[in-house]
Enzyme design. Structure first.
Site, PDB file in Angstrom:
ATOM      1  CB  CYS A 132      -4.004   7.129 -10.422  1.00  0.00           C
ATOM      2  SG  CYS A 132      -3.774   8.812 -10.670  1.00  0.00           S
ATOM      3  CG  HIS A 254       0.217   7.672 -12.152  1.00  0.00           C
ATOM      4  ND1 HIS A 254       0.346   7.921 -13.579  1.00  0.00           N
ATOM      5  CD2 HIS A 254      -0.683   7.860 -11.514  1.00  0.00           C
ATOM      6  CE1 HIS A 254      -0.538   8.909 -13.642  1.00  0.00           C
ATOM      7  NE2 HIS A 254      -1.380   8.916 -12.412  1.00  0.00           N
TER       8      HIS A 254
END
Ligand code: A2P
Length: 342
Positions: A132, A254
């Site tokens: 990710c 993120h």
């Protein structure tokens, strides 16, 4: 007449990423003739509402993969290693969200919108979904690499707890509740360690500068993923990557602060122009600072703070943040499934 639309399975359908996969398949009206959901024996028999109606979750260990055309796996590396090859042998193309096959030379590693063509070469019937953090970073770095040839990249991540699955979300919620009961101790010291089993240190009101676990040369597995996956996706084995992966007390999104240099100098204006023209990327200018909270629930990754480098001019520093459950995992997996249909 047979139905030419694919039958799709989501393996790990009850997890943070798996549930998002099911939602996104519905949101994007994925042309599946049917959907099957699988998880552990603990969830078998539970019913999930989907765009294809209520579907009962099957026990992966008992499930027969016959008839599945596309299987989206997000149930952890062990399950992928154990079951994905059998699903592929039974005729499915597996899109695997774990790290199990990402560095296998016979498994393409694809960021939709960055290296789509690689998906055509999948001799094992398995396609890997990148990590990710790498995914969000490469949405910004990929187009700049295309522009000027990436040579060197320094990247520090600010990774949300949902990257650790549902367990991360639980741990952060519990620690915030426990630690905020004594705010004075958080300011002056004397706080009591809630003692979670997931991270090396408390994550509530804290920052843990070690995401993943240490493997080689003092770097964590998450940091090695940034190095190796970046090189594989860009097809640039010599790119120098200097990663630091940090876990922060955010639920989703993120962020990565990155500085990069290329085969030739790149100006801020040039970088912004290229990124503005890149599908899946939204540039936020300097008075609209993109944060993890802004990224949650969005498909596009957000790029801000784009600057020319100071110490060694000609490079670019930027901040990129993306929903780790969507583009960072489930959305990219569904986009790869869409690429397979083309
Ligand atoms: P379950 O909910 O039945 O445990 P997350 O990363 O959010 O924790 O989600 C992990 C996903 O992987 C869940 O759907 C979970 O199912 C599934 N999973 C975990 N262990 C197994 C297993 N041994 N067999 C099949 N699925 C599993």
């Amino acid at each position: 007449m047979t139905d030419a639309r694919p039958t799709v399975a989501v393996v790990g359908a009850t997890g943070a990423v798996g549930r998002t996969m099911v939602e996104i398949l519905g949101e994007r009206s994925f042309p599946a003739s049917g959907l099957r959901l699988m998880a552990s024996h603990r969830s078998a028999g539970s019913v999930v509402d989907t765009a294809w109606g209520p579907i009962e979750v099957e026990d992966l260990a008992q499930a027969d993969p016959a008839g599945i055309d596309i299987a989206l796996f997000s149930a952890g590396g062990d399950r992928s290693r154990r079951y994905a090859p059998a699903f592929a042998d039974a005729g499915a193309t597996v899109i695997d969200n774990s790290s199990a096959f990402r560095m296998d030379p016979d498994v393409p590693l694809v960021v939709a919108g960055v290296n789509d063509a690689a998906i055509a070469d999948a001799p094992r019937g398995i396609v890997a979904n990148p990590n990710c953090t790498t995914m969000a970073l490469l949405m910004a770095t990929g187009p700049l690499h295309e522009l000027a040839g990436l040579r060197r990249l320094v990247a520090s991540s600010y990774q949300a707890v949902s990257g650790s699955g549902q367990a991360g979300i639980e741990v952060l919620s519990q620690e915030v509740a426990m630690l905020s009961a004594d705010r004075e101790a958080l300011v002056r010291g004397g706080w009591k360690d809630p003692g979670n089993a997931l991270y090396q240190r408390p994550i509530g009101f804290n920052v843990v500068p070690l995401a993943g676990s240490i493997t080689d040369a003092g770097y964590t597995d998450e940091e090695w993923k940034l190095v190796n996956e970046t090189r594989k996706i860009l097809g640039a084995p010599d790119v120098a990557v200097e990663p630091t992966c940090v876990r922060v007390p955010t639920m989703a999104g993120h962020g990565i602060a990155a500085t990069m240099w290329f085969d030739r100098p790149v100006s801020r204006a040039e970088a912004i122009e290229v990124l503005e023209g890149s599908p899946g990327v939204e540039i936020w200018d300097d008075d609209r600072v993109p944060t993890p909270l802004d990224s949650a629930g969005r498909d596009d990754v957000l790029v801000g703070r784009v600057r020319g480098t100071l110490g060694e001019p000609g490079g670019i520093s930027l901040w990129v943040v993306g929903d780790n459950l969507r583009k960072g995992a489930a959305l990219n997996a569904v986009q790869l499934a869409e690429l397979l249909l083309r």
